[in-house]
Design an enzyme around this catalytic site. Structure first.
Site, PDB file in Angstrom:
ATOM      1  CE  LYS A 107       6.317  -2.303  11.747  1.00 24.42           C
ATOM      2  NZ  LYS A 107       6.175  -3.438  10.813  1.00 24.42           N
ATOM      3  CD  GLN A 108       2.684   0.715  10.265  1.00 22.61           C
ATOM      4  OE1 GLN A 108       3.253  -0.348  10.523  1.00 22.61           O
ATOM      5  NE2 GLN A 108       2.521   1.167   9.044  1.00 22.61           N
ATOM      6  CD1 TRP A 118       0.828  -0.345   3.021  1.00 26.73           C
ATOM      7  CD2 TRP A 118      -0.852   0.994   3.634  1.00 26.73           C
ATOM      8  NE1 TRP A 118       1.066   0.048   4.318  1.00 26.73           N
ATOM      9  CE2 TRP A 118       0.052   0.871   4.731  1.00 26.73           C
ATOM     10  CE3 TRP A 118      -1.979   1.788   3.793  1.00 26.73           C
ATOM     11  CZ2 TRP A 118      -0.148   1.511   5.952  1.00 26.73           C
ATOM     12  CZ3 TRP A 118      -2.169   2.429   5.018  1.00 26.73           C
ATOM     13  CH2 TRP A 118      -1.274   2.291   6.074  1.00 26.73           C
ATOM     14  CG  ASP A 119       4.821   0.835   1.518  1.00 24.02           C
ATOM     15  OD1 ASP A 119       3.919   0.091   1.929  1.00 24.02           O
ATOM     16  OD2 ASP A 119       5.950   0.877   2.036  1.00 24.02           O
ATOM     17  CD  GLU A 166       2.776  -4.233   8.958  1.00 21.99           C
ATOM     18  OE1 GLU A 166       3.985  -4.183   9.244  1.00 21.99           O
ATOM     19  OE2 GLU A 166       2.360  -4.274   7.787  1.00 21.99           O
TER      20      GLU A 166
HETATM   21  O1  IFM Z   1       3.654  -1.393   4.080  1.00 17.47           O
HETATM   22  C1  IFM Z   1       4.570  -1.310   5.118  1.00 17.47           C
HETATM   23  C2  IFM Z   1       3.850  -1.593   6.416  1.00 17.47           C
HETATM   24  O2  IFM Z   1       2.847  -0.636   6.660  1.00 17.47           O
HETATM   25  C3  IFM Z   1       4.826  -1.603   7.563  1.00 17.47           C
HETATM   26  N1  IFM Z   1       5.849  -2.608   7.337  1.00 17.47           N
HETATM   27  C4  IFM Z   1       6.596  -2.368   6.107  1.00 17.47           C
HETATM   28  C5  IFM Z   1       5.689  -2.303   4.895  1.00 17.47           C
HETATM   29  C6  IFM Z   1       6.506  -1.981   3.631  1.00 17.47           C
HETATM   30  O3  IFM Z   1       7.074  -0.709   3.716  1.00 17.47           O
END
Ligand code: IFM
Length: 510
Positions: free
Chosen positions: A410-411, A159-160, A301
């Site tokens: 994590k994010q 999705w990046d 994640e």
């Molecule tokens: O898409 C990301 C994910 O959100 C976090 N782990 C790494 C992936 C690739 O950059």
């Protein structure tokens, strides 16, 4: 030949050294072919060395009937011919041509920042790499999580691309944005297949995608430093918001460019097939009279197999609403009939989409704060302390099980949603959710800081917005995650551009 997809490729290189060569040889080793040359240099005299490389792959051949041997012969002939042709040209001409192309790109895409040299450097660094990693002439490929900078994540597409990188292209180079979206149309059969294999309908896009769109996420990652066992990666099965993210990107492209043709010919099918997936994915809870999505991984994640991740449910709802809107648009254009026949759609299905969207579960902690997922508040609280921005220290102290049962993120997850579905939330809600989730976020994913910068700008926290912007720029310019020597973080680079243009400059299309 590539290992999995079995594409055949060839490279031919031409070297020219302006000096007296005393010895030269070719050699090969594991994953390596080399040319060694010895020559006498003179002190204080510049020697120039040119290397030109031509590359062709079996994807470049028009005729798919060739045998493997014929393909090899054709590729060999093409690469040699191209390399010899290039070698006959003057290097200065190549350089002039190259410089002229870059000048055009910079004219279109440059962003100028006055009074802060580092920020100027950072935005240009991001733009340069974004331009360099784009598939300008091929819709069958997309941009990998590490761009072209290295083999991290095996060149897979996440999705990046749609959420972080694509906006730059939508605004600056819409034709290339269209290529990136066509990649998702081209890989739609893989998504339809994945849904079917998992017992669902419509299109379930791969969390990690390559050339066919089938799921390519590896099943295991690095070692759990505490238990010494490999960590199971469940994203390929559970990180399903990708399907809505892709529809979101199509809509974003359409909103900015007004490209109705693309929406009609390609976008509508993706938006409706992903809506179909969500309709088949939900479970009805009769006690609550709600539709639920169980067992997913949201953007955060560090929380696995959770029920009703707010981000996923809200984007699924958004996806269902857009599908209904797209069908209405096609009806007005008198294109609905053919479209519905093509994908086997009927009015009852549209009604079902509306009902699911209406009653999807979106629980809250209180009036203002969204609940990241059912049971989030029962997760263990761990102090962030020195673990923020430092995954290594965190992984040395906690097992994967401890990590996934804590309240640490994590994010950006809910905060990510505040950015994407911006207009759905009031300022008061945004502030409350920021105050609740920001202190729990570790930013162990490079995707996190730029989004925090964007949301901080939105809620008027200028200092935090700037410090998160700097944190995003330092990921690669200061090797903050300690892996930029191997690879760049493509999503971060797109996020930096968004933080400047959509955040600080406030560019929005409604
Ligand atoms: O898409 C990301 C994910 O959100 C976090 N782990 C790494 C992936 C690739 O950059």
């Amino acid at each position: 030949k590539t290992k999995q997809s079995r594409h055949i490729f060839g490279e031919a290189a031409y070297h020219r050294l302006d000096g007296n060569i005393s010895r030269e040889s070719f050699f090969s080793g594991r994953r390596l072919i080399g040319y060694r040359v010895e020559f006498a240099g003179e002190a204080n005299k510049t020697l120039s060395f040119e290397k030109q490389v031509a590359i062709y792959t079996s994807r470049d051949l028009k005729n798919s009937e060739y045998s493997a041997l014929e393909i090899i012969e054709k590729i060999k002939a093409l690469t040699l011919e191209k390399s010899l042709f290039a070698a006959q040209q003057d290097f200065e001409n190549h350089l002039a041509e190259h410089t002229a192309v870059w000048a055009t790109l910079w004219k279109q895409a440059d962003v100028r920042i006055e009074g802060d040299d580092f920020s100027q450097l950072a935005i240009r660094f991001a733009i340069f790499h974004l331009l360099q990693m784009a598939p300008w002439h091929d819709y069958r490929v997309s941009i990998a999580a590490k761009g072209l900078s290295g083999e991290g994540y095996r060149g897979h597409v996440f999705w990046d691309t749609e959420i972080f990188i694509l906006p730059f292209f939508i605004y600056m180079f819409p034709e290339t944005a269209q290529n990136l979206l066509l990649y998702r149309y081209h890989t739609l059969p893989g998504a339809l297949k994945k849904a079917q294999e998992n017992g669902y309908e419509g299109a379930m896009y791969a969390w990690e995608s390559a050339d066919t769109g089938e799921e390519t996420t590896p099943k295991f990652g690095g070692l759990d430093l505490k238990t010494r066992k490999p960590i199971r990666i469940c994203c390929g099965e559970l990180e399903q918001h990708i399907s809505a993210d892709i529809s979101y990107a199509i809509w974003h492209y359409y909103q900015v460019t007004g490209d109705k043709e693309f929406l009609t010919d390609f976008g509508a099918e993706i938006i409706c097939q992903t809506a179909r997936f969500w309709k088949s994915r939900v479970d009805y809870n009769p006690e609550k009279d709600r539709f639920e999505i169980k067992k997913v991984i949201g953007p955060d994640e560090y929380s696995e197999s959770v029920d009703n991740n707010y981000f996923t449910n809200a984007l699924a709802q958004w996806n269902l609403h857009r599908a209904i809107e797209v069908c209405e648009f096609l009806r007005q254009k008198k294109k609905y009939h053919d479209f519905a026949a093509k994908i086997g759609l009927n009015d009852e299905e549209l009604e079902n989409w509306g009902e699911v969207a209406e009653k999807i579960s979106l629980p809250r902690v209180d009036d203002l704060v969204l609940l990241q997922f059912d049971g989030f508040l029962q997760q263990k609280e761990i102090a962030l302390s020195s673990y923020q921005h430092d995954p290594n220290a965190f992984f040395s102290n906690f097992s994967w099980e401890e990590i996934t049962s804590s309240q640490l993120l994590k994010q950006a997850d809910v905060i990510m949603l505040l950015y994407l579905l911006n207009d759905q939330f009031t300022l008061e809600e945004k502030v409350a959710n920021w105050d609740f989730y920001e202190p729990k976020t570790l930013h162990h994913s490079s995707l996190s800081p730029a989004i925090h910068s964007l949301v901080a700008t939105e809620i008027g926290r200028a200092k935090e917005a700037f410090s998160y912007f700097i944190a995003a720029t330092e990921i690669d310019l200061d090797n903050k995650l300690k892996n930029s020597d191997a690879v760049l973080h493509a999503a971060t680079l797109g996020g930096i551009w968004q933080a400047v243009v959509k955040g600080f400059c406030g560019v929005k299309v409604k």
